[in-house]
Design a protein around this motif. Sequence first.
Motif, PDB file in Angstrom:
ATOM      1  N   LEU A 201      44.027 116.508  68.058  1.00 28.17           N
ATOM      2  CA  LEU A 201      44.257 115.824  66.789  1.00 28.17           C
ATOM      3  C   LEU A 201      43.634 114.439  66.860  1.00 28.17           C
ATOM      4  O   LEU A 201      43.825 113.709  67.840  1.00 28.17           O
ATOM      5  N   LEU A 202      42.887 114.062  65.822  1.00 31.39           N
ATOM      6  CA  LEU A 202      42.282 112.736  65.703  1.00 31.39           C
ATOM      7  C   LEU A 202      42.884 112.050  64.490  1.00 31.39           C
ATOM      8  O   LEU A 202      42.731 112.526  63.356  1.00 31.39           O
ATOM      9  N   LEU A 203      43.592 110.952  64.730  1.00 31.14           N
ATOM     10  CA  LEU A 203      44.325 110.260  63.670  1.00 31.14           C
ATOM     11  C   LEU A 203      43.731 108.883  63.407  1.00 31.14           C
ATOM     12  O   LEU A 203      43.244 108.220  64.328  1.00 31.14           O
ATOM     13  N   ASP A 204      43.811 108.456  62.152  1.00 33.48           N
ATOM     14  CA  ASP A 204      43.401 107.096  61.799  1.00 33.48           C
ATOM     15  C   ASP A 204      43.932 106.775  60.413  1.00 33.48           C
ATOM     16  O   ASP A 204      44.003 107.658  59.547  1.00 33.48           O
ATOM     17  N   VAL A 205      44.283 105.522  60.201  1.00 25.17           N
ATOM     18  CA  VAL A 205      44.772 105.095  58.889  1.00 25.17           C
ATOM     19  C   VAL A 205      43.624 104.910  57.906  1.00 25.17           C
ATOM     20  O   VAL A 205      43.855 104.774  56.700  1.00 25.17           O
ATOM     21  N   ALA A 206      42.387 104.894  58.392  1.00 28.68           N
ATOM     22  CA  ALA A 206      41.222 104.741  57.515  1.00 28.68           C
ATOM     23  C   ALA A 206      41.021 106.020  56.697  1.00 28.68           C
ATOM     24  O   ALA A 206      41.647 107.047  56.936  1.00 28.68           O
ATOM     25  N   ASP A 207      40.100 105.945  55.754  1.00 30.29           N
ATOM     26  CA  ASP A 207      39.869 107.098  54.882  1.00 30.29           C
ATOM     27  C   ASP A 207      38.744 107.998  55.373  1.00 30.29           C
ATOM     28  O   ASP A 207      38.479 109.039  54.779  1.00 30.29           O
ATOM     29  N   ARG A 208      38.078 107.609  56.504  1.00 30.46           N
ATOM     30  CA  ARG A 208      37.020 108.453  57.040  1.00 30.46           C
ATOM     31  C   ARG A 208      36.807 108.154  58.517  1.00 30.46           C
ATOM     32  O   ARG A 208      37.222 107.108  59.018  1.00 30.46           O
ATOM     33  N   VAL A 209      36.170 109.095  59.196  1.00 27.83           N
ATOM     34  CA  VAL A 209      35.810 108.904  60.599  1.00 27.83           C
ATOM     35  C   VAL A 209      34.724 107.840  60.692  1.00 27.83           C
ATOM     36  O   VAL A 209      33.889 107.705  59.794  1.00 27.83           O
ATOM     37  N   PRO A 211      34.811 104.483  60.388  1.00 32.56           N
ATOM     38  CA  PRO A 211      34.802 103.669  59.159  1.00 32.56           C
ATOM     39  C   PRO A 211      33.911 102.445  59.239  1.00 32.56           C
ATOM     40  O   PRO A 211      33.483 101.926  58.201  1.00 32.56           O
ATOM     41  N   GLU A 212      33.619 101.963  60.451  1.00 35.04           N
ATOM     42  CA  GLU A 212      32.798 100.755  60.579  1.00 35.04           C
ATOM     43  C   GLU A 212      31.305 101.055  60.569  1.00 35.04           C
ATOM     44  O   GLU A 212      30.489 100.118  60.553  1.00 35.04           O
ATOM     45  N   LEU A 213      30.920 102.345  60.557  1.00 31.84           N
ATOM     46  CA  LEU A 213      29.505 102.715  60.606  1.00 31.84           C
ATOM     47  C   LEU A 213      29.041 103.297  59.269  1.00 31.84           C
ATOM     48  O   LEU A 213      29.812 103.437  58.321  1.00 31.84           O
ATOM     49  N   ARG A 216      26.751 108.169  56.301  1.00 32.34           N
ATOM     50  CA  ARG A 216      26.100 109.421  56.718  1.00 32.34           C
ATOM     51  C   ARG A 216      26.446 109.763  58.158  1.00 32.34           C
ATOM     52  O   ARG A 216      26.643 110.933  58.499  1.00 32.34           O
ATOM     53  N   LEU A 217      26.532 108.744  59.019  1.00 37.27           N
ATOM     54  CA  LEU A 217      27.005 108.991  60.381  1.00 37.27           C
ATOM     55  C   LEU A 217      28.437 109.518  60.362  1.00 37.27           C
ATOM     56  O   LEU A 217      28.793 110.421  61.123  1.00 37.27           O
ATOM     57  N   SER A 218      29.245 108.957  59.476  1.00 36.15           N
ATOM     58  CA  SER A 218      30.634 109.386  59.362  1.00 36.15           C
ATOM     59  C   SER A 218      30.724 110.850  58.948  1.00 36.15           C
ATOM     60  O   SER A 218      31.498 111.620  59.523  1.00 36.15           O
ATOM     61  N   ARG A 219      29.940 111.253  57.966  1.00 32.61           N
ATOM     62  CA  ARG A 219      29.982 112.648  57.502  1.00 32.61           C
ATOM     63  C   ARG A 219      29.520 113.607  58.596  1.00 32.61           C
ATOM     64  O   ARG A 219      30.098 114.689  58.778  1.00 32.61           O
TER      65      ARG A 219
END
Length: 611
Positions: A201-209, A211-213, A216-219
């Motif tokens: 499980l990968l958790l984060d309060v942000a809205d995407r993986v 978030p600082e990059l 397109r890298l996130s997707r």
Amino acid sequence: MSRPRIVIVGAGFAGYRAARTLARAARGRAEITLLNPTDHFLYQPLLPQVATGVLEPRRITVPLSAGLRSVRTVLGEADRVDLDARTVRYTGPEGDTGVLGYDRLVLAAGSVNKLLPIPGVAEHAHGFRGLPEALYLRDHLTRQVELAASGDDACERVARCTFVVVGAGYTGAEVAAQGQLFTDALARAHPARKGMRPRWLLLDVADRVLPELDERLSRTADRVLRERGVEVRMGTSVKEATREGVLLTDGEFVDSRTLVWCVGVRPDPLAESLGLPLERGRLLVEPTLQVPGRPEVFACGDAAAVPDLDRPGEYTPMTAQHAWRQGRTAGQNVAASLGGGGGLRPYRHKDLGFAVDLGGVQAAANPLGVHLSGPVAGAVTRGYHLAAMPGNRVRVAADWLLDAVLPRQSVQLGLVRSWSAPLDTASPELSRTPDERRREPTAFGPGAATEADVRAVPAAGTDGDAVNGVVDANRKNTHHDRNQVNDVNDVNDENRTAGGSGERRPSPEDGSQSITSPTPEVGRHPGGEGGPRAGQSSPEDGSQSITSPTPEVGRHSSAPASAPDDDGAAEPARNQPGGEPAKNQPGGEPARNQPGGEPAQGADERAEEDR
């Protein structure tokens, strides 16, 4: 005329680059001293590959003596900087102290794990900032799969095969992606796997993986993670951590024995102890990396808030790329301030892109703004790492080649115990010693050091007698506890001797392994059988004993145990009263390697009778 003295605190990306740049610019005209807790530079971006068995740990370490031949290296942790006297006080690896004088100071102390006031996190989570944490995680993942495969309880097996990573940034995404591949391979290779499927499980309060990059890298990273089987949960974090699992903010309780904390970093506490203006714990500096009002002091890397000249009002982020480039600028400006030619240059940067290694042939990268994914991105990412590393390139490439054609070795060495790599430490690059785990205060829980406690510690040189009195009292209490443990161990020794379990021999001075051990394949644990007996003093390093019944894993402590850790070893609770002063607070810490007690009378006579 004496040469100017330059002291660099920290040998991370910024400190190492500053030392190398200075050594080349000074050409022997200055005395350069590098103060660092370890004798190597650590290439942190490849830590996930160490934790998952792709690379051996020494591959990502570069010896300071090899890369910085004209720089004097001093092993130690900076405790206090006296800006007026221009001195740095430090504590060495064996508890000795020293003082370094300087004409120019470069502060590149780096960062540590960021802690949040979430119940249970400090006790049950592990960070991912240094080699001890990576080595512990590698053993821990292997052990959980092995225990799950051999267990009979279905619920326990599921919990052991469930791994929770908090923080979907650069580090968290790589740990989850590569960890899933690693545990899947372990489960497939285990003869008793019985259809086990590790769950990540990968958790984060942000809205995407990530978030600082770039989005397109996130997707790309999100797609690879989900296709691999990782449960990506955005907008979710941990509400409470326990020994049995984690309670999520959405109300779900996840049974798990693994919590990896990758929520980010905070500047090293040394920056705050200086009493200079800060920006979220980072030292405010000018574009030339000089501290305002202190032109002889430079700061760079994660410990410095460097103005972003391309984005007025903002500061450069805490990344390895910025630290590496700021180190070069700091080295050039220090040399210029000593009359090395040219003026001081402001720090400017150009974004060259990022690369995220997702394990196997998968990666996400945008070099020079060109978005890449899949095997092509994987090749670019590994090429970038080879180019960025200051050494060991051939060894790293060889390990990658071997990993591509040979299966990974799924063994646990037990060299780093759970308590040796805690989350609540100001020194993630070092394993905690037995004495430190009994004395070091924690951020949360019973007995935690409060803000008032920290303020109550007198500054060094102002009330040294009071500090020494506290230290002496702690040592007396520790000695008293050890005597109690030795009394219990004396009785146990007599019982074992009567049962014929092995010869009794006096412990040698360096003490950790036993040639008379009936179970040589199992390591000794704190408070467990085979601890030091009455009539034996603990060895100076506290790790080895020739009379150990379990010599394969070093003995760590004779302290009484309170609760077993996940390694099966009993360990003292971390958040108990009686902790030591924080590392970078005035007053310092007691010496780490104290004797474990006086030898009891009659030990030599009994040893002579045995012989």
